[in-house]
Design an enzyme around this catalytic site. Structure first.
Site, PDB file in Angstrom:
ATOM      1  N   GLY A   1       0.821  -1.205   0.000  1.00 49.19           N
ATOM      2  CA  GLY A   1       0.000   0.000   0.000  1.00 49.19           C
ATOM      3  C   GLY A   1       0.857   1.257   0.000  1.00 49.19           C
ATOM      4  O   GLY A   1       2.087   1.206   0.086  1.00 49.19           O
TER       5      GLY A   1
ATOM      6  N   ASP B   1      -1.969 -13.191   5.784  1.00 51.26           N
ATOM      7  CA  ASP B   1      -3.368 -12.803   5.969  1.00 51.26           C
ATOM      8  C   ASP B   1      -3.565 -12.557   7.458  1.00 51.26           C
ATOM      9  O   ASP B   1      -3.635 -13.494   8.254  1.00 51.26           O
ATOM     10  CB  ASP B   1      -4.291 -13.915   5.471  1.00 51.26           C
ATOM     11  CG  ASP B   1      -5.762 -13.525   5.547  1.00 51.26           C
ATOM     12  OD1 ASP B   1      -6.090 -12.539   6.248  1.00 51.26           O
ATOM     13  OD2 ASP B   1      -6.584 -14.209   4.922  1.00 51.26           O
TER      14      ASP B   1
ATOM     15  N   THR C   1      -7.814   5.992  11.455  1.00 50.33           N
ATOM     16  CA  THR C   1      -8.424   6.950  10.527  1.00 50.33           C
ATOM     17  C   THR C   1      -9.226   8.053  11.211  1.00 50.33           C
ATOM     18  O   THR C   1      -9.706   7.884  12.343  1.00 50.33           O
ATOM     19  CB  THR C   1      -9.364   6.186   9.560  1.00 50.33           C
ATOM     20  OG1 THR C   1     -10.076   7.105   8.741  1.00 50.33           O
ATOM     21  CG2 THR C   1     -10.381   5.345  10.331  1.00 50.33           C
ATOM     22  N   ASP C   2      -9.403   9.149  10.491  1.00 50.52           N
ATOM     23  CA  ASP C   2     -10.275  10.241  10.928  1.00 50.52           C
ATOM     24  C   ASP C   2     -11.738   9.817  10.951  1.00 50.52           C
ATOM     25  O   ASP C   2     -12.567  10.443  11.606  1.00 50.52           O
ATOM     26  CB  ASP C   2     -10.103  11.457  10.009  1.00 50.52           C
ATOM     27  CG  ASP C   2     -10.313  11.133   8.535  1.00 50.52           C
ATOM     28  OD1 ASP C   2      -9.982  10.010   8.120  1.00 50.52           O
ATOM     29  OD2 ASP C   2     -10.790  12.015   7.789  1.00 50.52           O
TER      30      ASP C   2
ATOM     31  N   TYR D   1     -16.814   1.438   7.540  1.00 50.41           N
ATOM     32  CA  TYR D   1     -15.349   1.597   7.547  1.00 50.41           C
ATOM     33  C   TYR D   1     -14.885   2.171   8.886  1.00 50.41           C
ATOM     34  O   TYR D   1     -14.019   1.609   9.558  1.00 50.41           O
ATOM     35  CB  TYR D   1     -14.907   2.505   6.396  1.00 50.41           C
ATOM     36  CG  TYR D   1     -13.457   2.900   6.477  1.00 50.41           C
ATOM     37  CD1 TYR D   1     -12.441   1.951   6.356  1.00 50.41           C
ATOM     38  CD2 TYR D   1     -13.086   4.240   6.671  1.00 50.41           C
ATOM     39  CE1 TYR D   1     -11.101   2.313   6.441  1.00 50.41           C
ATOM     40  CE2 TYR D   1     -11.755   4.601   6.744  1.00 50.41           C
ATOM     41  CZ  TYR D   1     -10.772   3.642   6.636  1.00 50.41           C
ATOM     42  OH  TYR D   1      -9.447   4.011   6.724  1.00 50.41           O
TER      43      TYR D   1
END
Length: 278
Positions: A10, A37, A102-103, A127
C-alpha cells in the site's frame, strides 16, 4: 531493530520501506496479504514467532469506504479481527505494535476546531466502525501500542492526487465536493513521523496528518495549480454526489499528542503536495 510491516504494497507501506531500507540498523520483513493474511491467527502466530520483530507496523486495512459499506464481514475481518490477532501475538512476544487508523472514527459533524485524540468517537459508516473496533482491540490486548490516526493519504499508489491528474487528461471540467473538510497527508511525511515515534516508549493514540485544513475542492484546485494543469473545477455539495457510505463533513485532525511529545515534524499540506508533485 527488527521491523515487520504488514500491508507493505500500500501507499504507506511503500513509503515506510523507502525510509527504512537504507538504514543498516534495521532488519525488515515487509509482507502483503498474499504472504500474510492478518485475519488468520495461525498465520500471524507463525510469522511473528519465527521473525521475532521488535516492532510491527500494521498498514493492512480495508480502506475502500463504499466497499466496506457493501461487505461488512470483510471490513470487520481486516480492520478489526486482523489487528486483534496482531495485538495478541505482539503482546505474547513483547513486540510493540503500530496500528494505522483513521479520521473516520469521529462523527464528522461540522465544528469550529479539529478533532483531538481524546474527543468522543462516533463513526458514521462501516469503515469507521470497523477501524474503531480495531483500535479498541489493540488497546485491550497490546499495552505497548501506538495507534496512529491519519487522513486523506497520497503517495506511491492509487490516490486522489493521481485520480485528479488522470481525469484532467480526458475531462475539460471536473466536479469536486467542496463541503467536506480534512487534512491531505503525504505518506513520506507520515512514514517519518512513525519511524521517529517507534524510537520512543510514549505509547498511546496519536493524530498524524500534514498541517492545515482544506476541502476536497481546495485540494483539487491546488493540485492543478502546482502541476500547471488547465482544467475547470466545479465546486459541488455532498448531496450532489451521493455515495453508498456516509462521508464526514468535517474530519480535520489536530496533532495534539505529537506536539506535546515534540514529535510533530509534519509540513503544511501545500508544501508537502508541492514536494510530491515535483
Amino acid at each position: 531493530m527488527k521491523i515487520l510491516i504488514t500491508g507493505a504494497h500500500g501507499q504507506l507501506g511503500r513509503a515506510l520501506l523507502q525510509c527504512l531500507e537504507p538504514d543498516p540498523s534495521v532488519t525488515l520483513l515487509a509482507v502483503d496479504k498474499d504472504e500474510l493474511d492478518i485475519t488468520v491467527l495461525t498465520q500471524v502466530t507463525s510469522m511473528l514467532r519465527d521473525f521475532k520483530p521488535d516492532v510491527v507496523i500494521n498498514c493492512a486495512a480495508a480502506t475502500a469506504v463504499d466497499d466496506c459499506e457493501k461487505n461488512h464481514t470483510n471490513a470487520f475481518q481486516i480492520n478489526a479481527i486482523g489487528p486483534l490477532n496482531l495485538a495478541v501475538i505482539c503482546n505474547g512476544i513483547a513486540a510493540r505494535l503500530v496500528h494505522i487508523s483513521t479520521d473516520y472514527v469521529f462523527s464528522g459533524q461540522p465544528r469550529k476546531t479539529p478533532w483531538v485524540e481524546d474527543d468522543i468517537t462516533e463513526p458514521q459508516n462501516i469503515y469507521g466502525t470497523s477501524k474503531l473496533l480495531g483500535e479498541q482491540y489493540v488497546k485491550a490486548y497490546c499495552p505497548q501500542h501506538f495507534i496512529v490516526r491519519t487522513a486523506w493519504l497520497y503517495g506511491d499508489g492509487h490516490n486522489f492526487v493521481n485520480t485528479m491528474l488522470d481525469l484532467s487528461k480526458t475531462h475539460p471540467e471536473i466536479n469536486v465536493v467542496g463541503d467536506q473538510f480534512g487534512n491531505p497527508t503525504y505518506t513520506k511525511d507520515l512514514a517519518q513521523v512513525i519511524i521517529n515515534l517507534i524510537q520512543t516508549d510514549h505509547y498511546g493514540t496519536y493524530h498524524a496528518t500534514n498541517e492545515g485544513i482544506c476541502s476536497w475542492y481546495d485540494f483539487a484546485c491546488k493540485i492543478f495549480e502546482i502541476a500547471d494543469v488547465n482544467v475547470k473545477v466545479n465546486k459541488i455539495t455532498t448531496a450532489q454526489f451521493p455515495r453508498p457510505a456516509k462521508r464526514p463533513i468535517y474530519s480535520a485532525l489536530e496533532n495534539n499528542r505529537l506536539n506535546d511529545e515534540g514529535l510533530n515534524s509534519f509540513r503544511n499540506w501545500e508544501v508537502a503536495l508541492a514536494d510530491y508533485l515535483s
